[in-house]
Enzyme design. Structure first.
Site, PDB file in Angstrom:
ATOM      1  N   GLY A  37       7.076 -42.288  42.660  1.00  0.00           N
ATOM      2  CA  GLY A  37       7.961 -42.491  43.797  1.00  0.00           C
ATOM      3  C   GLY A  37       7.700 -43.814  44.487  1.00  0.00           C
ATOM      4  N   TYR A  86      15.070 -46.376  51.240  1.00  0.00           N
ATOM      5  CA  TYR A  86      13.712 -46.924  51.293  1.00  0.00           C
ATOM      6  C   TYR A  86      13.686 -48.416  51.619  1.00  0.00           C
ATOM      7  CZ  TYR A  86      12.701 -42.567  48.750  1.00  0.00           C
ATOM      8  OH  TYR A  86      12.614 -41.255  48.348  1.00  0.00           O
ATOM      9  N   LYS A 132      19.215 -43.239  44.966  1.00  0.00           N
ATOM     10  CA  LYS A 132      19.934 -42.234  45.749  1.00  0.00           C
ATOM     11  C   LYS A 132      20.963 -42.847  46.706  1.00  0.00           C
ATOM     12  CE  LYS A 132      15.547 -39.725  45.928  1.00  0.00           C
ATOM     13  NZ  LYS A 132      14.648 -40.888  45.924  1.00  0.00           N
ATOM     14  N   HIS A 139      21.232 -38.203  48.355  1.00  0.00           N
ATOM     15  CA  HIS A 139      19.896 -38.122  48.957  1.00  0.00           C
ATOM     16  C   HIS A 139      19.707 -36.843  49.772  1.00  0.00           C
ATOM     17  CE1 HIS A 139      16.370 -40.873  50.281  1.00  0.00           C
ATOM     18  NE2 HIS A 139      16.016 -39.612  50.378  1.00  0.00           N
ATOM     19  N   LEU A 141       1.857 -33.296  45.779  1.00  0.00           N
ATOM     20  CA  LEU A 141       0.498 -33.109  46.281  1.00  0.00           C
ATOM     21  C   LEU A 141       0.492 -32.711  47.749  1.00  0.00           C
ATOM     22  CD1 LEU A 141      -1.240 -36.170  44.561  1.00  0.00           C
ATOM     23  CD2 LEU A 141      -1.067 -33.807  43.751  1.00  0.00           C
ATOM     24  N   GLY A 142       1.669 -32.324  48.256  1.00  0.00           N
ATOM     25  CA  GLY A 142       1.735 -31.802  49.618  1.00  0.00           C
ATOM     26  C   GLY A 142       1.663 -32.829  50.719  1.00  0.00           C
ATOM     27  N   SER A 177       1.321 -43.742  45.291  1.00  0.00           N
ATOM     28  CA  SER A 177       0.119 -44.323  45.864  1.00  0.00           C
ATOM     29  C   SER A 177       0.202 -45.833  45.743  1.00  0.00           C
ATOM     30  CB  SER A 177      -1.137 -43.806  45.151  1.00  0.00           C
ATOM     31  OG  SER A 177      -2.299 -44.367  45.752  1.00  0.00           O
TER      32      SER A 177
END
Length: 345
Positions: free
Chosen positions: A47, A77, A106, A139, A240-241, A284
């Site tokens: 992402g 974004y 999107k 989106h 990963l929350g 990340s």
């Protein structure tokens, strides 16, 4: 039709079960067939919601070098050009070809009116430096007041919604983008099961992908089962929350499995996502985390069963499905625990 998980080995698709039995290190190359579009979507996705444009370019380049072949972008974004520049650098270096990469982007809420959809994707194509998009998503199902302001608000600070267009009208505009080759596949994001069903009922071209928040604390089993029945790929963001509290990566079930199989909690959560039949996105800006998130391996069946049966906590970290308002850009941050990674939709 239920989507079949495949991996690519010497050019031939192999079922996921066979791949796992042959080599535990093949999970990262899993692809999930699409009901229309570019053949299959890489289950392991990167992402690009990274607020800093320079960091976006560096992270995208690193992700492609590590092995990610699915990039998730968005008009919202405000960094599609940085992603596109990084893609071109890697292509020009001879490391990959355009056809090796699956690019999702999107349509933002302010461009839901059908007359605005074509210009919106054309602008994304220009920023990304591409001739086509592999998958174009709405989106959110919420239409905002059309215009250049992405977050239109009234004098009281309330979002100004657009009641002059329906989700189905926007969907039909996306179908025409497939017809003219601007995108290969289309789908939905930040939606409920009911909204997916509404679109399918009216669609000429069914959604190929549905992107929603999903992780061990929000498995979305009902939506996943429905998507399987329809041949739709469920693409999990925040896999990963979000690194938010309660932290998925600190869950004793996840950490216990990680210790037993000598993997990190992040790798356990991401492997779980692929093995249960979804694609995932993770983000990340740190090279070590980017590499870690790609280098996943299959979990033993008892670990998969333990995650499903032993984790009872149910938490939604992002309420965008209720309002269409993202509200997560300011929360984007690295998870401080060693070996884990920040994750944003």
């Amino acid at each position: 039709m239920q989507a079949t998980l495949c991996k690519i080995r010497t050019g031939a698709p192999v079922c996921l079960e066979e791949a796992i039995m042959a080599n535990f290190d093949t999970l990262r190359y899993t692809k999930i067939p699409l009901i229309h579009g570019s053949g299959a979507i890489p289950a392991v996705g990167f992402g690009t919601l990274i607020p800093d444009r320079l960091a976006t370019g560096r992270a995208t380049k690193a992700a492609l070098e590590v092995g990610f072949r699915h990039l998730d972008c968005a008009e919202r974004y405000r960094n599609e050009d940085a992603v596109g520049d990084a893609v071109q650098v890697v292509i020009n270096a001879g490391m990959i070809r355009r056809e090796d990469i699956f690019v999702t982007t999107k349509l933002w809420n302010t461009n839901h009116r059908p007359e605005r959809v074509k210009s919106a994707i054309d602008a994304s194509l220009r920023r990304l430096g591409l001739d086509y998009i592999d998958c174009y998503l709405i989106h959110t199902p919420f239409a905002f007041q059309p215009g250049d302001e992405q977050d239109p608000r009234d004098g009281r600070g309330q979002v100004i919604y657009d009641n002059e267009v329906t989700l189905i009208e926007t969907w039909h505009a996306l179908e025409r983008l497939v017809d003219d080759g601007r995108c290969k596949a289309i789908g939905l994001s930040d939606v409920t099961l009911e909204k997916v069903q509404e679109v399918i009922t009216a669609a000429r071209i069914k959604p190929a992908v549905v992107q929603v928040e999903s992780h061990p604390y929000l498995p979305e089993w009902e939506l996943l089962d429905f998507c399987r029945e329809q041949g739709i790929v469920l693409l999990a963001f925040a896999a990963l929350g979000h690194g938010m509290s309660p932290n998925v990566l600190n869950d004793p079930v996840i950490t216990g499995i990680a210790e037993r199989i000598s993997k990190t909690p992040a790798q356990v959560a991401l492997a779980w996502a692929v093995q249960r039949g979804t694609a995932f996105l993770t983000t990340s800006t740190k090279h070590t985390y980017i590499q870690e998130n790609f280098e996943i391996s299959a979990l033993p069946e008892d670990a998969m069963r333990e995650i499903r049966e032993s984790i009872r906590l149910n938490v939604r970290f992002n309420d965008v499905v209720k309002t269409g308002v993202p509200g997560f850009i300011s929360r984007a941050r690295e998870v401080p625990s060693p070996g884990s990674a920040a994750d944003v939709p």
